[in-house]
Design a protein around this motif. Sequence first.
Motif, PDB file in Angstrom:
ATOM      1  N   ILE A   1      -6.958  -1.983  -7.337  1.00 49.62           N
ATOM      2  CA  ILE A   1      -6.567  -1.226  -6.148  1.00 49.62           C
ATOM      3  C   ILE A   1      -7.769  -1.055  -5.229  1.00 49.62           C
ATOM      4  CG2 ILE A   1      -5.567   0.908  -5.277  1.00 49.62           C
ATOM      5  CD1 ILE A   1      -4.464   1.443  -8.080  1.00 49.62           C
ATOM      6  N   ASP A   2      -7.643  -1.523  -3.995  1.00 49.47           N
ATOM      7  CA  ASP A   2      -8.655  -1.239  -2.978  1.00 49.47           C
ATOM      8  C   ASP A   2      -8.323   0.112  -2.352  1.00 49.47           C
ATOM      9  OD1 ASP A   2      -9.963  -3.680  -3.352  1.00 49.47           O
ATOM     10  OD2 ASP A   2      -8.661  -4.706  -1.907  1.00 49.47           O
ATOM     11  N   VAL A   3      -9.351   0.973  -2.231  1.00 55.19           N
ATOM     12  CA  VAL A   3      -9.124   2.333  -1.729  1.00 55.19           C
ATOM     13  C   VAL A   3      -9.835   2.509  -0.392  1.00 55.19           C
ATOM     14  CG1 VAL A   3      -9.283   4.795  -2.230  1.00 55.19           C
ATOM     15  CG2 VAL A   3      -9.038   3.158  -4.115  1.00 55.19           C
ATOM     16  N   PHE A   4      -9.100   3.017   0.591  1.00 53.74           N
ATOM     17  CA  PHE A   4      -9.639   3.284   1.918  1.00 53.74           C
ATOM     18  C   PHE A   4      -9.421   4.762   2.255  1.00 53.74           C
ATOM     19  CE2 PHE A   4      -8.238  -1.071   1.649  1.00 53.74           C
ATOM     20  CZ  PHE A   4      -9.245  -1.807   2.270  1.00 53.74           C
ATOM     21  N   VAL A   5     -10.471   5.451   2.680  1.00 52.32           N
ATOM     22  CA  VAL A   5     -10.353   6.833   3.137  1.00 52.32           C
ATOM     23  C   VAL A   5     -10.664   6.864   4.624  1.00 52.32           C
ATOM     24  CG1 VAL A   5     -11.256   9.181   2.951  1.00 52.32           C
ATOM     25  CG2 VAL A   5     -10.923   7.812   0.887  1.00 52.32           C
ATOM     26  N   ASP A   6      -9.719   7.332   5.405  1.00 51.17           N
ATOM     27  CA  ASP A   6      -9.851   7.368   6.867  1.00 51.17           C
ATOM     28  C   ASP A   6     -10.196   5.981   7.417  1.00 51.17           C
ATOM     29  OD1 ASP A   6      -9.373  10.106   6.702  1.00 51.17           O
ATOM     30  OD2 ASP A   6     -11.506  10.568   6.509  1.00 51.17           O
ATOM     31  N   ASP A   7      -9.507   4.976   6.846  1.00 53.78           N
ATOM     32  CA  ASP A   7      -9.638   3.564   7.252  1.00 53.78           C
ATOM     33  C   ASP A   7     -10.969   2.930   6.845  1.00 53.78           C
ATOM     34  OD1 ASP A   7      -7.092   3.473   8.466  1.00 53.78           O
ATOM     35  OD2 ASP A   7      -7.899   4.350  10.308  1.00 53.78           O
TER      36      ASP A   7
ATOM     37  N   THR B   1      -5.586   5.429   1.555  1.00 52.30           N
ATOM     38  CA  THR B   1      -4.668   4.308   1.381  1.00 52.30           C
ATOM     39  C   THR B   1      -5.052   3.545   0.114  1.00 52.30           C
ATOM     40  OG1 THR B   1      -4.416   4.076   3.777  1.00 52.30           O
ATOM     41  CG2 THR B   1      -3.722   2.213   2.400  1.00 52.30           C
ATOM     42  N   PHE B   2      -4.092   3.371  -0.775  1.00 51.91           N
ATOM     43  CA  PHE B   2      -4.281   2.576  -1.988  1.00 51.91           C
ATOM     44  C   PHE B   2      -3.545   1.253  -1.782  1.00 51.91           C
ATOM     45  CE2 PHE B   2      -4.348   7.034  -3.332  1.00 51.91           C
ATOM     46  CZ  PHE B   2      -5.564   7.100  -4.014  1.00 51.91           C
ATOM     47  N   GLN B   3      -4.304   0.156  -1.817  1.00 51.94           N
ATOM     48  CA  GLN B   3      -3.726  -1.165  -1.526  1.00 51.94           C
ATOM     49  C   GLN B   3      -3.947  -2.113  -2.697  1.00 51.94           C
ATOM     50  OE1 GLN B   3      -5.510  -4.055   1.497  1.00 51.94           O
ATOM     51  NE2 GLN B   3      -3.744  -3.267   2.622  1.00 51.94           N
TER      52      GLN B   3
ATOM     53  N   ASP C   1       0.816  -1.210   0.000  1.00 54.04           N
ATOM     54  CA  ASP C   1       0.000   0.000   0.000  1.00 54.04           C
ATOM     55  C   ASP C   1       0.851   1.262   0.000  1.00 54.04           C
ATOM     56  OD1 ASP C   1       0.784   0.474   2.705  1.00 54.04           O
ATOM     57  OD2 ASP C   1      -0.862  -0.772   3.417  1.00 54.04           O
ATOM     58  N   ILE C   2       0.199   2.339  -0.446  1.00 50.32           N
ATOM     59  CA  ILE C   2       0.798   3.667  -0.435  1.00 50.32           C
ATOM     60  C   ILE C   2      -0.245   4.619   0.138  1.00 50.32           C
ATOM     61  CG2 ILE C   2       0.128   4.040  -2.848  1.00 50.32           C
ATOM     62  CD1 ILE C   2       2.568   5.882  -3.127  1.00 50.32           C
ATOM     63  N   GLU C   3       0.194   5.502   1.044  1.00 49.22           N
ATOM     64  CA  GLU C   3      -0.739   6.342   1.804  1.00 49.22           C
ATOM     65  C   GLU C   3      -0.435   7.828   1.584  1.00 49.22           C
ATOM     66  OE1 GLU C   3      -0.825   7.019   6.428  1.00 49.22           O
ATOM     67  OE2 GLU C   3      -1.888   5.131   5.983  1.00 49.22           O
TER      68      GLU C   3
END
Length: 357
Positions: free
Chosen positions: A293-299, A331-333, A270-272
């Motif tokens: 890419i799975d994307v998470f904003v504020d977890d 976070t891009f995972q 991942d890259i944050e």
Amino acid sequence: MKKGLKYIIYSLIFIVIISMFYLLIDSKQPERNVYKKIADGKQVNYLIVGDSIGRSSGASNNHRKWFQLVERSLTKKYGGSFKRHLVVQSGATAFEGLYKLKNSLSKDVDLVFIVFGENDRKYMDDKQFYFFYQSLLEEIVIRHPHAELVTITESSLDNEDFVHIIKQLSKEFYATNIDMRIPFRNSGLSTERLTNDLVHPNDYGYYLYAQAVVDTMNKAIREKKTVLTSTIPVKEVSSLEMNTLHPFHSIDPSFKNEAGFYTSNKIGADIEYHFSGSFLGVNVIRSEKGGMIDVFVDDNYVTTISTWWPFKKERSLYVTSGLTDRNHTVTFQLSANKSRYNITDQQLVQISSIITN
């Protein structure tokens, strides 16, 4: 008596000089009504901002693209010439179109075609689409205040909320709306007969696009239509801020910097980034080796983005909007899932930066 006569003569001379001055200024002003320019056989500069249908993807050759057909038809009838400018990208949304337009050189144009909706419905809801489509129109008005705007409702668009938004905003911005679903229905032919894949028109489908545009132009010329874009008060439009942020907050060691794009093939890497804004996009490379890419904003999980594409291309992809205007972490995972179109043994993720306001 002589003084009165001199006063009258001097007054007349003054009026003549002022009149000639204003006539000179007016004569130097370019003719900005695109319909008059077409009818008079002058050169018309026009811009297309759009997606794959905007660029006529699916036409069998260049001569059968809808804008080529429009140019030939109008040139044959009125003479003159057309100079075309393209800000188009297959798979693009209004978000990407706006970002590309902001990063393109501004040309002096008389006419702008806006072609979006089909891709937008896959990635955003109607409120998000309204925001970016409106922002795109505002950017065009700011850049080209004298240009006629023509919005095209794509033949494949079946989301009535999106169709309504395009019509509503077209009316608010004095744009002419061409709903291509109508000519397709009126043709009496099935979607299979008019498209290559139920979305992109075939040669006859693009002929219908071109004919609808030509009919619209001819009707406007007959009726001496006035271009009203310049009457939109400047204070009522604003340019949406779209910043490109390169510095990351943290990064998995597997990511390597390759020509400005952080590249990894490791599942779970991942890259944050930290950012402050109400919307988010990401600059990536899409390719035949592209991963998910799975994307998470504020977890919180937001979406999964595919970076697969049949050929290598830098893209500016929409991620999300409607965020609270405060500090956020994205976070891009690299996902374990793989695009069904990716038949290679790799799942590359290549990210250079994020886009926000």
